[in-house]
Scaffold this motif. Structure first.
Motif, PDB file in Angstrom:
ATOM      1  N   SER A 142       8.121  -3.996  -4.398  1.00 29.82           N
ATOM      2  CA  SER A 142       6.921  -3.224  -4.688  1.00 29.82           C
ATOM      3  C   SER A 142       5.878  -4.026  -5.462  1.00 29.82           C
ATOM      4  O   SER A 142       4.794  -3.552  -5.723  1.00 29.82           O
ATOM      5  N   VAL A 143       6.224  -5.256  -5.877  1.00 34.42           N
ATOM      6  CA  VAL A 143       5.276  -6.095  -6.604  1.00 34.42           C
ATOM      7  C   VAL A 143       4.299  -6.687  -5.592  1.00 34.42           C
ATOM      8  O   VAL A 143       4.656  -7.507  -4.761  1.00 34.42           O
ATOM      9  N   ASN A 144       3.032  -6.263  -5.679  1.00 35.19           N
ATOM     10  CA  ASN A 144       2.061  -6.682  -4.691  1.00 35.19           C
ATOM     11  C   ASN A 144       0.689  -6.721  -5.337  1.00 35.19           C
ATOM     12  O   ASN A 144       0.409  -5.954  -6.265  1.00 35.19           O
ATOM     13  N   ALA A 145      -0.158  -7.617  -4.857  1.00 39.65           N
ATOM     14  CA  ALA A 145      -1.498  -7.735  -5.438  1.00 39.65           C
ATOM     15  C   ALA A 145      -2.328  -6.489  -5.176  1.00 39.65           C
ATOM     16  O   ALA A 145      -3.275  -6.210  -5.896  1.00 39.65           O
ATOM     17  N   GLY A 146      -1.991  -5.754  -4.125  1.00 41.17           N
ATOM     18  CA  GLY A 146      -2.731  -4.542  -3.796  1.00 41.17           C
ATOM     19  C   GLY A 146      -1.792  -3.368  -3.652  1.00 41.17           C
ATOM     20  O   GLY A 146      -0.691  -3.346  -4.203  1.00 41.17           O
ATOM     21  N   VAL A 147      -2.232  -2.385  -2.896  1.00 43.61           N
ATOM     22  CA  VAL A 147      -1.423  -1.197  -2.650  1.00 43.61           C
ATOM     23  C   VAL A 147      -0.173  -1.594  -1.876  1.00 43.61           C
ATOM     24  O   VAL A 147      -0.222  -2.419  -0.960  1.00 43.61           O
ATOM     25  N   PHE A 148       0.949  -1.004  -2.238  1.00 41.19           N
ATOM     26  CA  PHE A 148       2.216  -1.339  -1.593  1.00 41.19           C
ATOM     27  C   PHE A 148       2.151  -1.036  -0.098  1.00 41.19           C
ATOM     28  O   PHE A 148       1.730   0.045   0.309  1.00 41.19           O
TER      29      PHE A 148
END
Length: 676
Positions: free
Chosen positions: A300-306
């Motif tokens: 779930s670690v993401n620069a934007g929305v999952f």
């Protein structure tokens, strides 16, 4: 006025060319006309310029070296042809359409705008394993084979090791006959697809594929056993080659479903439009969004929305002939169905209409709905109401407004009922359900919303293009096989097949993977063809289908009451240079590589005609290369036009000696015993 007159005149001229410029429905094939105008097609130009009105309007004379030369104003003519059929003048040109324009023209209205990419018109063999990607510089065939020779690559190929699996022979037995059995083919899918054309062109009802995805350079996902690291342009060539032959295989009422992630979805959508939207027809069906995972853990670690969705792009071969088998999904109880008729069996004139919530509350010993909710809790009370409504679906209803677009008799009854708001009007209908109207509204019974899904009556709604009810969790061992990161739920494939095909129809998946499509098609009584290249996946596929025949109860088995049975035939494309290609890739020492190359030379392997391999081996520069570079060079000079033996090679006695008699007979049966 003159533009309209010219347009009508032009259409009249084009009609003289039969169906070349008009569809069977009489629709003008504008792109085809524009393409032929751009090419100055002689017969078309002659016919147009022979007409005095067109000649006078769209030609101009200029003098060059004292000679008068006539020039046809092609650009102006095409502009008239593109727009005047729809808009009267420049002031109203944009009234009915919004889109991207270039030079004042909508880009989808000109034949000059296409999805373009490097090597678009070439053929890409495309190895599917990571070994291919690591050890071989994947060739574009126009660089290594003369264009006129590429067709040889796509000739029908020989099948070997043909084995039939059924309940009597779960471990398989050789067969010498193809009787429209279910079919699993091992080999390069592009070449296998072309081997299917002779027998199956125009016969496949549904194609589902989950191809290897294009991944952007900054992403490190590597969950497939497949080579999923194509460059975008390479991937588009790969997809285009296969989608074009897939379209040929589809029946006139067939459709293709392509599942794809965010990476490449826009490009492949554009590519599908280019391939399937023929003759100015829009054959796009749906873009379906599928929830494939939930935000959790490190993923779930993401620069934007999952990112939780994948997409299924659906196109028909001919949308006008394609039929959608309407699908429904389970829904929760709709609280608008809040009225109850305890004496429904009596005449409608005597019906006693009660509030359902108060009725249930009183039945449980409470004075009203509010008291029941306070004592029982809202969730428990509503669950009680929902259960009662389901059990009494023919007696529970809601009021529904009747619009002016309803039948004339119903509209009259609606207006009449408003004059006597306490009375119920009945409208019996022979072919449809009876309509009951009270005070201008229809009594819509809950039974219309209840349907049997997997044998259980549940409230339902029509399926939309957002699918959040197909669980991906817990499918790792579904069917007895595993495919980390690429496996699809049987429930997902079931929905696609049920909405687009019927029992007995043929289903094709040419990226078969773990065999889900074949397994589901088998359980749903569809015929199927599956293509796969990876040995490890072939083992899983055969095992999985053996379990299905034996009656395994995973996946959708219990939902469709699967009891086992059926059969399938397994066959392999007969390797020629493909076998040597794998041998080269799997060598681990220079000595092993030299042994393979000498074996290739002695066996008469086909190499690029421009290369003398024996001289290459003696070249000091080659000898100084690292092993990986040597392997890459040898792979590159192997003739990719001869990966597998062609069916026409079966007239060679030496080839027949390499085959079992049953395989020879099977090939003749499969290809219709045509002359070799």
């Amino acid at each position: 006025m003159i533009d309209s007159k010219i347009m009508e005149t032009t259409k009249s001229i084009l009609k003289d060319f039969g169906n070349n410029y008009f569809s069977d429905k009489g629709t003008l094939k504008r792109n085809k006309v524009i393409e032929d105008l751009d090419a100055y097609t002689p017969m078309l130009m002659k016919a147009l310029l022979a007409n005095q009105l067109i000649h006078d309007t769209y030609t101009v004379s200029i003098v060059i070296d004292d000679k008068s030369v006539e020039i046809f104003k092609l650009t102006q003519f095409i502009e008239m042809f593109t727009y005047k059929e729809y808009w009267q003048d420049s002031y109203t040109k944009f009234e009915n359409k919004i889109g991207l324009t270039a030079g004042g023209k909508f880009i989808d209205e000109t034949a000059d705008v296409v999805l373009d990419f490097p090597f678009k018109d070439t053929v890409l063999k495309a190895g599917m394993t990571k070994e291919d990607q690591k050890d071989a510089n994947e060739p574009f065939l126009h660089e290594t084979i003369a264009r006129s020779e590429i067709d040889q690559l796509l000739e029908p190929k020989i099948f070997v090791n043909v084995t039939k699996y059924d309940q009597e022979s779960l471990d398989g037995a050789s067969t010498d006959n193809f009787d429209d059995d279910n079919l699993i083919i091992k080999g390069n899918n592009l070449i296998a697809l072309h081997s299917l054309k002779n027998r199956f062109s125009g016969k496949i009802k549904t194609i589902y594929i989950d191809p290897p995805y294009y991944f952007e350079a900054n992403k490190k996902e590597d969950t497939f056993k497949y080579n999923s690291n194509f460059k975008l342009s390479t991937w588009l060539v790969f997809m285009k080659n296969r989608l074009e032959v897939a379209r040929d295989l589809l029946s006139p009422d067939g459709a293709i479903f392509v599942q794809i992630s965010d990476d490449g979805v826009a490009e492949v959508h554009r590519l599908l439009k280019e391939i399937f939207n023929k003759s100015d027809e829009n054959n796009f069906i749906n873009k379906i969004t599928v929830k494939t995972k939930s935000p959790s853990g490190f993923a779930s670690v993401n620069a934007g929305v999952f990112e939780t969705a994948e997409y299924i792009l659906a196109f028909a071969k001919n949308k006008k002939q394609w039929t959608y088998n309407q699908q429904f999904v389970e829904a929760s109880y709709d609280e608008n169905y809040k009225f109850y008729i305890p004496n429904k069996e009596e005449s409608y004139k005597n019906w006693n209409i009660l509030n359902l919530f108060d009725f249930i509350a009183e039945k449980q010993g409470f004075t009203n709905k509010r008291t029941a909710i306070k004592e029982l809790g809202r969730a428990a009370f509503h669950e009680m109401v929902a259960g009662f409504a389901l059990e009494n679906k023919d007696k529970v209803f809601r009021y529904t407004a009747i619009g002016n677009n309803a039948g004339a008799d119903i509209v009259i009854a609606r207006d009449t009922s408003k004059k006597s708001p306490d009375d119920i009007i009945s409208m019996p209908r022979e072919k449809y359900y009876d309509v009951y109207i009270k005070n201008g509204s229809e009594l819509a019974f809950y039974s219309k919303k209840v349907r049997a899904i997997d044998g259980v009556d549940v409230p339902s709604i029509q399926l939309s293009n957002i699918w959040m009810d197909v669980p991906y969790e817990g499918i790792a061992k579904e069917g007895g096989v595993t495919l980390k990161g690429g496996k699809k739920p049987e429930k997902l494939i079931r929905r696609i097949l049920e909405m687009s095909s019927n029992p007995g129809d043929i289903v094709l998946d040419f990226h078969l993977g773990s065999g889900t499509t074949a397994s589901v098609a088998h359980k749903l009584q569809r015929k199927y063809i599956g293509l796969e290249q990876l040995e490890i996946q072939i083992v899983d596929i055969k095992n999985r289908l053996q379990y299905v025949i034996a009656g395994e109860q995973g996946g959708i088995s219990k939902d469709v009451n699967w009891q086992g049975g059926g059969s399938f035939v397994y066959a392999e494309l007969m390797e020629k240079n493909q076998g040597y290609l794998k041998d080269v890739q799997h060598t681990e020492t220079t000595k092993q590589l030299e042994d393979v190359v000498h074996r290739m030379i002695e066996g008469g392997t086909d190499f690029d005609f421009r290369v003398d391999v024996e001289k290459v081996l003696q070249d000091p520069e080659y000898q100084a290369m690292a092993l990986a570079d040597k392997k890459q060079l040898i792979v590159k000079v192997i003739d990719k036009n001869q990966l597998y033996y062609a069916y026409s090679d079966m007239d060679d006695h030496n080839v027949q000696e390499l085959m079992a008699d049953s395989d020879i007979a099977f090939n003749k049966s499969f290809y219709g015993e045509r002359d070799l």
